[in-house]
Design an enzyme around this catalytic site. Structure first.
Site, PDB file in Angstrom:
ATOM      1  CE  LYS A 258      16.053  42.407 -16.990  1.00  0.00           C
ATOM      2  NZ  LYS A 258      14.664  41.948 -17.216  1.00  0.00           N
TER       3      LYS A 258
ATOM      4  NE  ARG B  90       8.411  44.648 -11.319  1.00  0.00           N
ATOM      5  CZ  ARG B  90       9.187  44.324 -12.348  1.00  0.00           C
ATOM      6  NH1 ARG B  90      10.307  43.669 -12.148  1.00  0.00           N
ATOM      7  NH2 ARG B  90       8.833  44.644 -13.574  1.00  0.00           N
TER       8      ARG B  90
ATOM      9  NE  ARG C 250       8.877  48.994 -13.417  1.00  0.00           N
ATOM     10  CZ  ARG C 250       9.776  48.269 -14.064  1.00  0.00           C
ATOM     11  NH1 ARG C 250      10.700  47.615 -13.386  1.00  0.00           N
ATOM     12  NH2 ARG C 250       9.763  48.187 -15.376  1.00  0.00           N
TER      13      ARG C 250
ATOM     14  NE  ARG D  64       7.706  46.439 -18.696  1.00  0.00           N
ATOM     15  CZ  ARG D  64       7.680  46.230 -17.386  1.00  0.00           C
ATOM     16  NH1 ARG D  64       6.549  46.333 -16.719  1.00  0.00           N
ATOM     17  NH2 ARG D  64       8.780  45.917 -16.756  1.00  0.00           N
TER      18      ARG D  64
HETATM   19  P1  AMP Z   1      12.969  47.686 -17.009  1.00  0.00           P
HETATM   20  O1  AMP Z   1      12.917  48.352 -15.690  1.00  0.00           O
HETATM   21  O2  AMP Z   1      14.315  47.123 -17.332  1.00  0.00           O
HETATM   22  O3  AMP Z   1      11.864  46.692 -17.217  1.00  0.00           O
HETATM   23  O4  AMP Z   1      12.725  48.840 -18.105  1.00  0.00           O
HETATM   24  C1  AMP Z   1      11.541  49.619 -18.124  1.00  0.00           C
HETATM   25  C2  AMP Z   1      11.415  50.325 -19.469  1.00  0.00           C
HETATM   26  O5  AMP Z   1      12.521  51.212 -19.683  1.00  0.00           O
HETATM   27  C3  AMP Z   1      11.405  49.401 -20.684  1.00  0.00           C
HETATM   28  O6  AMP Z   1      10.113  48.858 -20.931  1.00  0.00           O
HETATM   29  C4  AMP Z   1      11.870  50.358 -21.778  1.00  0.00           C
HETATM   30  O7  AMP Z   1      10.820  51.245 -22.168  1.00  0.00           O
HETATM   31  C5  AMP Z   1      12.925  51.184 -21.042  1.00  0.00           C
HETATM   32  N1  AMP Z   1      14.263  50.531 -21.141  1.00  0.00           N
HETATM   33  C6  AMP Z   1      14.976  50.003 -20.111  1.00  0.00           C
HETATM   34  N2  AMP Z   1      16.138  49.501 -20.535  1.00  0.00           N
HETATM   35  C7  AMP Z   1      16.165  49.694 -21.876  1.00  0.00           C
HETATM   36  C8  AMP Z   1      17.099  49.378 -22.916  1.00  0.00           C
HETATM   37  N3  AMP Z   1      18.252  48.734 -22.641  1.00  0.00           N
HETATM   38  N4  AMP Z   1      16.786  49.738 -24.179  1.00  0.00           N
HETATM   39  C9  AMP Z   1      15.655  50.391 -24.460  1.00  0.00           C
HETATM   40  N5  AMP Z   1      14.720  50.707 -23.551  1.00  0.00           N
HETATM   41  C10 AMP Z   1      14.968  50.372 -22.257  1.00  0.00           C
END
Ligand code: AMP
Length: 216
Positions: free
Chosen positions: A15, A128, A162, A173
């Site tokens: 994404k 990553r 990360r 996750r």
């Molecule tokens: P991402 O970079 O999108 O994988 O997000 C990393 C982390 O941020 C996730 O594992 C959640 O802990 C938090 N997070 C990101 N987007 C959301 C969302 N829309 N709702 C809740 N937690 C989020």
């Protein structure tokens, strides 16, 4: 009518990579809730600490806070001609809030699922790396930088891994995704609102598909 392009898919589906390409080429702002929460990294407030702990455990940040963050960010003037959401919505409550937001803003939602089989996701996430200067995304197995562990565009910058891309958090996750976000996808699909692209190929080929779906 301006579009809200919603990129959906499991963590590691690509994404972020697609959102960056769309931002660059369509000149629309990319809004990543994950990036917004990661930016709290050094903040010393109880709320920032709570967010960090949830992220380290691979769990979701509470809906109320996440929704507020998106409402505030999308009210900025640069979102007037539409925007790209990367990683939001992830729960039914977030999806409902987005529908309300779109109606208020007079925007239409285009939801695109980047579909990648589970067995590829772990490798994508644990491999990553990001440039701390420009955010360019690399993968040590699939898309290594030209020189060892530095950005192609910023050779002075060591790539960063990360904190939540370690094997243990990655598994959590993915489990969170299957439990909390997958049902949302089923809902979008059943309502005929979801367009799916195959996310297993090269980023440019996937981009072409994404673009086709946006304009369809
Ligand atoms: P991402 O970079 O999108 O994988 O997000 C990393 C982390 O941020 C996730 O594992 C959640 O802990 C938090 N997070 C990101 N987007 C959301 C969302 N829309 N709702 C809740 N937690 C989020």
């Amino acid at each position: 009518m301006a579009k809200i392009i919603v990129l959906m898919g499991a963590p590691g589906a690509g994404k972020g990579t697609q959102a960056r390409l769309l931002q660059e080429r369509l000149h629309l702002p990319q809004i990543s809730t994950g990036d917004i929460f990661r930016a709290l990294k050094n903040a010393q407030t109880p709320l920032a600490k709570e967010v960090r702990e949830l992220m380290e455990r691979g769990q979701l940040v509470p809906d109320e806070l996440t929704i507020r963050v998106v409402q505030e960010r999308t009210a900025q003037p640069d979102c007037q001609n539409g925007y790209i959401l990367d990683g939001f919505p992830r729960t039914p409550a977030q999806a409902a809030s987005l529908e309300k937001l779109a109606a208020e803003q007079g925007n239409t939602i285009v939801a695109i699922l980047i579909d990648v089989p589970r067995e590829l996701l772990e490798q994508r996430m644990t491999g990553r790396r990001n440039c701390p200067v420009c955010g360019e995304i690399y993968n040590m197995y699939l898309k290594p930088p030209k020189f060892d562990n530095v950005c192609d565009f910023h050779p002075e910058a060591e790539l960063v891994h990360r904190a939540d891309d370690n094997v243990e958090t990655v598994k959590a996750r993915l489990a969170t995704y299957e439990k909390q976000t997958q049902p949302l996808m089923d809902y979008y699909k059943a309502a005929g609102l979801l367009r799916t692209v195959d996310g297993t190929g090269a980023p440019e080929a996937i981009y072409e598909d994404v673009l086709r779906q946006i304009s369809a």
